[in-house]
Design an enzyme around this catalytic site. Structure first.
Site, PDB file in Angstrom:
ATOM      1  N   CYS A 117     -93.373 -66.447  62.626  1.00 54.33           N
ATOM      2  CA  CYS A 117     -93.153 -65.985  64.009  1.00 54.33           C
ATOM      3  C   CYS A 117     -94.434 -66.026  64.845  1.00 54.33           C
ATOM      4  O   CYS A 117     -94.392 -65.832  66.056  1.00 54.33           O
ATOM      5  CB  CYS A 117     -92.563 -64.584  64.006  1.00 54.33           C
ATOM      6  SG  CYS A 117     -91.039 -64.507  63.066  1.00 54.33           S
ATOM      7  N   HIS A 259     -93.595 -61.871  70.863  1.00 54.69           N
ATOM      8  CA  HIS A 259     -92.561 -62.387  69.969  1.00 54.69           C
ATOM      9  C   HIS A 259     -91.374 -61.427  70.029  1.00 54.69           C
ATOM     10  O   HIS A 259     -91.531 -60.208  69.906  1.00 54.69           O
ATOM     11  CB  HIS A 259     -93.125 -62.485  68.544  1.00 54.69           C
ATOM     12  CG  HIS A 259     -92.080 -62.693  67.517  1.00 54.69           C
ATOM     13  ND1 HIS A 259     -91.096 -63.649  67.650  1.00 54.69           N
ATOM     14  CD2 HIS A 259     -91.834 -62.058  66.336  1.00 54.69           C
ATOM     15  CE1 HIS A 259     -90.302 -63.600  66.588  1.00 54.69           C
ATOM     16  NE2 HIS A 259     -90.727 -62.641  65.787  1.00 54.69           N
ATOM     17  N   ASN A 289     -84.146 -62.654  67.285  1.00 51.27           N
ATOM     18  CA  ASN A 289     -85.452 -63.150  66.860  1.00 51.27           C
ATOM     19  C   ASN A 289     -85.327 -64.620  66.461  1.00 51.27           C
ATOM     20  O   ASN A 289     -84.741 -64.933  65.433  1.00 51.27           O
ATOM     21  CB  ASN A 289     -85.932 -62.284  65.681  1.00 51.27           C
ATOM     22  CG  ASN A 289     -87.247 -62.740  65.091  1.00 51.27           C
ATOM     23  OD1 ASN A 289     -87.716 -63.845  65.360  1.00 51.27           O
ATOM     24  ND2 ASN A 289     -87.841 -61.890  64.272  1.00 51.27           N
TER      25      ASN A 289
HETATM   26  O1  UT7 Z   1     -90.522 -61.707  63.138  1.00 49.29           O
HETATM   27  C1  UT7 Z   1     -90.849 -60.510  62.489  1.00 49.29           C
HETATM   28  C2  UT7 Z   1     -89.636 -60.154  61.735  1.00 49.29           C
HETATM   29  N1  UT7 Z   1     -89.246 -58.843  61.501  1.00 49.29           N
HETATM   30  C3  UT7 Z   1     -89.385 -57.753  62.286  1.00 49.29           C
HETATM   31  O2  UT7 Z   1     -90.016 -57.710  63.288  1.00 49.29           O
HETATM   32  C4  UT7 Z   1     -88.676 -56.542  61.786  1.00 49.29           C
HETATM   33  C5  UT7 Z   1     -89.331 -55.244  62.198  1.00 49.29           C
HETATM   34  N2  UT7 Z   1     -88.495 -54.115  61.785  1.00 49.29           N
HETATM   35  C6  UT7 Z   1     -87.426 -53.732  62.504  1.00 49.29           C
HETATM   36  O3  UT7 Z   1     -87.138 -54.289  63.550  1.00 49.29           O
HETATM   37  C7  UT7 Z   1     -86.648 -52.533  62.008  1.00 49.29           C
HETATM   38  O4  UT7 Z   1     -87.293 -52.007  60.876  1.00 49.29           O
HETATM   39  C8  UT7 Z   1     -85.172 -52.867  61.660  1.00 49.29           C
HETATM   40  C9  UT7 Z   1     -84.393 -53.176  62.912  1.00 49.29           C
HETATM   41  C10 UT7 Z   1     -85.092 -54.041  60.681  1.00 49.29           C
HETATM   42  C11 UT7 Z   1     -84.527 -51.642  61.000  1.00 49.29           C
HETATM   43  O5  UT7 Z   1     -84.613 -50.529  61.888  1.00 49.29           O
HETATM   44  P1  UT7 Z   1     -85.157 -49.140  61.378  1.00 49.29           P
HETATM   45  O6  UT7 Z   1     -85.074 -48.196  62.508  1.00 49.29           O
HETATM   46  O7  UT7 Z   1     -86.498 -49.370  60.761  1.00 49.29           O
HETATM   47  O8  UT7 Z   1     -84.077 -48.755  60.299  1.00 49.29           O
HETATM   48  P2  UT7 Z   1     -84.294 -48.380  58.769  1.00 49.29           P
HETATM   49  O9  UT7 Z   1     -84.509 -49.584  57.954  1.00 49.29           O
HETATM   50  O10 UT7 Z   1     -85.305 -47.273  58.691  1.00 49.29           O
HETATM   51  O11 UT7 Z   1     -82.867 -47.783  58.423  1.00 49.29           O
HETATM   52  C12 UT7 Z   1     -82.365 -46.578  59.027  1.00 49.29           C
HETATM   53  C13 UT7 Z   1     -80.944 -46.340  58.555  1.00 49.29           C
HETATM   54  C14 UT7 Z   1     -80.786 -46.456  57.052  1.00 49.29           C
HETATM   55  O12 UT7 Z   1     -79.827 -45.506  56.669  1.00 49.29           O
HETATM   56  P3  UT7 Z   1     -80.289 -44.101  56.006  1.00 49.29           P
HETATM   57  O13 UT7 Z   1     -81.065 -44.495  54.801  1.00 49.29           O
HETATM   58  O14 UT7 Z   1     -81.136 -43.436  57.063  1.00 49.29           O
HETATM   59  O15 UT7 Z   1     -78.992 -43.425  55.752  1.00 49.29           O
HETATM   60  C15 UT7 Z   1     -80.224 -47.839  56.845  1.00 49.29           C
HETATM   61  O16 UT7 Z   1     -79.446 -47.938  55.665  1.00 49.29           O
HETATM   62  O17 UT7 Z   1     -80.088 -47.332  59.125  1.00 49.29           O
HETATM   63  C16 UT7 Z   1     -79.376 -48.010  58.068  1.00 49.29           C
HETATM   64  N3  UT7 Z   1     -79.193 -49.387  58.468  1.00 49.29           N
HETATM   65  C17 UT7 Z   1     -78.159 -49.808  59.209  1.00 49.29           C
HETATM   66  N4  UT7 Z   1     -77.103 -49.168  59.720  1.00 49.29           N
HETATM   67  C18 UT7 Z   1     -76.226 -49.903  60.439  1.00 49.29           C
HETATM   68  C19 UT7 Z   1     -80.012 -50.446  58.218  1.00 49.29           C
HETATM   69  N5  UT7 Z   1     -79.516 -51.544  58.788  1.00 49.29           N
HETATM   70  C20 UT7 Z   1     -78.371 -51.198  59.391  1.00 49.29           C
HETATM   71  C21 UT7 Z   1     -77.418 -51.904  60.153  1.00 49.29           C
HETATM   72  N6  UT7 Z   1     -76.365 -51.221  60.662  1.00 49.29           N
HETATM   73  N7  UT7 Z   1     -77.528 -53.228  60.404  1.00 49.29           N
END
Ligand code: UT7
Length: 335
Positions: A117, A259, A289
Site C-alpha cells: 500500500c 492511503h 482499500n
Molecule cells: O493497507 C493497510 C491495510 N490494513 C489496514 O489498514 C487495517 C487497519 N486496521 C483496521 O482498519 C481495523 O483494525 C479493522 C477495520 C480491520 C478492524 O476494526 P477494529 O475496530 O480494530 O476491530 P477489532 O478487530 O478490534 O474487532 C472488534 C470486534 C471484535 O469482536 P469482540 O471480540 O469485541 O466481540 C471482532 O470479532 O468486532 C468484531 N469484528 C466484526 N464484527 C462485524 C471484526 N470484524 C468484524 C466484521 N463485522 N467485519
C-alpha cells in the site's frame, strides 16, 4: 505542454479506473457475519469495486494511464519509463511491460515495483530520481491492484476492507522549479508478519537428495489492530518529516491524501497534524482499500472534480505491508 527538459519534477497528468462490478456492505453480510452498520462505522467503507475474470491489472492500469497521458498532453511514444506499483501483478514476472505494449509506449523501459500500500509513494520517489539525474524526461507512475483475487472471502476481519482499481500520474522534467518538495520512505521488516500474502511450499523431491518448494500463494492475512496502531503512530510522523524536508509545516498543505485504508485512520492522522477535515480527500466509501491504487485514484478524482488546482500543495502518505510507509509533498501541475 511543458517543455521537456531540466531536472525538476512536475506532475502534469492523472487518471484512474476501477472495475464496474460493485460489492456493497449488504452484499458482504450475505457472505460473512457482518453488517453495513459495523463496516461503515469501523472503516467508512460502503462499496468496493471488484474485477471479474475478464478484467486484469494490465487492463485497468492501461485505462488509468491513458487518461493521465491525455491530461498531460503527451504521446505514449514520448514516455521514457513506466513504473507499475503493484502487489497483484497478472504475471509474477511483471506486468509493466505488457502495459507498455498496450499503451504503445514503445520506447519506455517498464518494471514493476512492490511495496504494497506504500507502492505509489515509493514509485513516485523512484521516478523522481530518474528525472533529477537527467536520465529521463517523461515517466508514467501507475498504482494498480486487484486484491480481490487474494482476499480470504471467509475472513470478515479483512474481506470487508479491500477493493480493486488503478490510478496513474505523469511526471515530467522541467527547468522551471522542482515541484516534489520533500519525501521520506521507510521499511520495518520486524513486523513483516502483520500483513502477508505469502508463498507457502512443501518439499517436493525432484531426484534423490534434491527438493524444491512446491506450493501456492496463500490469501491475505492481517493483524488489523497492529496495522491500525502502526498507521496512527507512523503516518503523522513521516508526513512531518517530509514536510521538514520541504521546509514547510502542516498548515501550508492544501490537500492531504492518505492511503485509503480506514476513515478512522485518516481522521486520526489529520487531527494529529491539525489539518482541517475539509482538506482531507477521501473516497474510501466507494472503493475501500485498493492498495497501491488508492492514492492516485483519490488524487485523480479530486483533480477532475476541480478541487485540486495547479499550484496546490499536496501531502500524500502510504503505509502497509512490509511494513512500509512513506510520504511525499508536492505541488500539483506545471504552474
Ligand atoms: O493497507 C493497510 C491495510 N490494513 C489496514 O489498514 C487495517 C487497519 N486496521 C483496521 O482498519 C481495523 O483494525 C479493522 C477495520 C480491520 C478492524 O476494526 P477494529 O475496530 O480494530 O476491530 P477489532 O478487530 O478490534 O474487532 C472488534 C470486534 C471484535 O469482536 P469482540 O471480540 O469485541 O466481540 C471482532 O470479532 O468486532 C468484531 N469484528 C466484526 N464484527 C462485524 C471484526 N470484524 C468484524 C466484521 N463485522 N467485519
Amino acid at each position: 505542454m511543458l517543455k521537456r527538459s531540466g531536472t525538476g519534477i512536475a506532475i502534469t497528468g492523472s487518471g484512474s479506473a476501477a472495475p464496474a462490478g460493485i460489492l456493497t456492505n449488504d452484499d458482504l453480510a450475505k457472505i460473512v457475519d457482518t453488517s453495513d452498520e459495523w463496516i461503515k462505522s469501523r472503516t467508512g467503507i460502503k462499496n468496493r469495486h471488484l474485477a471479474t475474470a475478464s478484467e486484469s491489472v494490465c487492463q485497468i492500469s492501461t485505462v488509468a494511464a491513458q487518461k493521465a497521458i491525455s491530461m498531460a498532453q503527451i504521446d505514449a511514444a514520448d514516455i521514457d519509463l513506466i513504473i507499475l506499483a503493484t502487489s497483484t501483478p497478472d504475471d509474477l514476472f511483471g506486468s509493466a511491460s505488457k502495459i507498455q505494449n498496450m499503451l504503445g509506449a514503445s520506447k519506455a523501459v517498464a518494471f514493476d515495483l512492490t511495496a504494497a500500500c506504500s507502492g505509489f509513494v515509493f514509485a513516485l520517489v523512484t521516478a523522481a530520481q530518474f528525472i533529477r539525474t537527467g536520465a529521463y524526461q517523461n515517466i508514467l507512475v501507475i498504482g494498480g491492484d486487484i486484491l480481490s483475487r487474494w482476499v480470504d472471502w471467509s475472513d470478515r476481519s479483512s474481506n470487508i476492507l479491500f477493493g480493486d482499481g488503478a490510478g496513474a500520474i505523469v511526471c515530467q522534467a522541467t527547468d522551471s522549479g522542482d515541484r516534489l518538495l520533500g519525501f521520506e520512505i521507510y521499511s520495518d521488516g520486524t513486523k513483516n508478519d502483520c500483513l502477508t500474502l505469502a508463498y507457502q511450499g512443501g518439499d517436493r523431491e525432484l531426484i534423490d537428495g534434491i527438493s524444491i518448494a512446491k506450493g501456492a500463494y496463500q490469501p491475505i492475512w492481517m493483524n488489523g489492530r497492529e496495522i491500525y496502531r502502526f498507521a496512527i503512530a507512523k503516518v503523522p510522523e513521516v508526513i512531518e518529516k517530509a514536510l521538514f524536508r520541504a521546509g514547510l509545516t502542516a498548515d501550508a498543505i492544501d490537500w492531504l491524501i492518505l492511503h485509503q485504508a480506514n476513515q478512522r485512520i485518516m481522521d486520526a492522522v489529520a487531527e494529529r497534524l491539525n489539518i482541517e477535515s475539509e482538506k482531507v480527500i477521501s473516497n474510501i466509501a466507494e472503493y475501500g482499500n485498493t492498495s497501491a491504487a488508492s492514492i492516485p485514484i483519490a488524487l485523480d478524482e479530486a483533480v477532475r472534480a476541480g478541487k485540486i488546482r495547479s499550484g496546490d500543495l499536496i501531502a500524500i502518505s502510504g503505509f502497509g505491508a512490509g511494513l512500509t510507509w512513506g510520504a511525499a509533498i508536492f505541488q500539483w501541475g506545471d504552474r
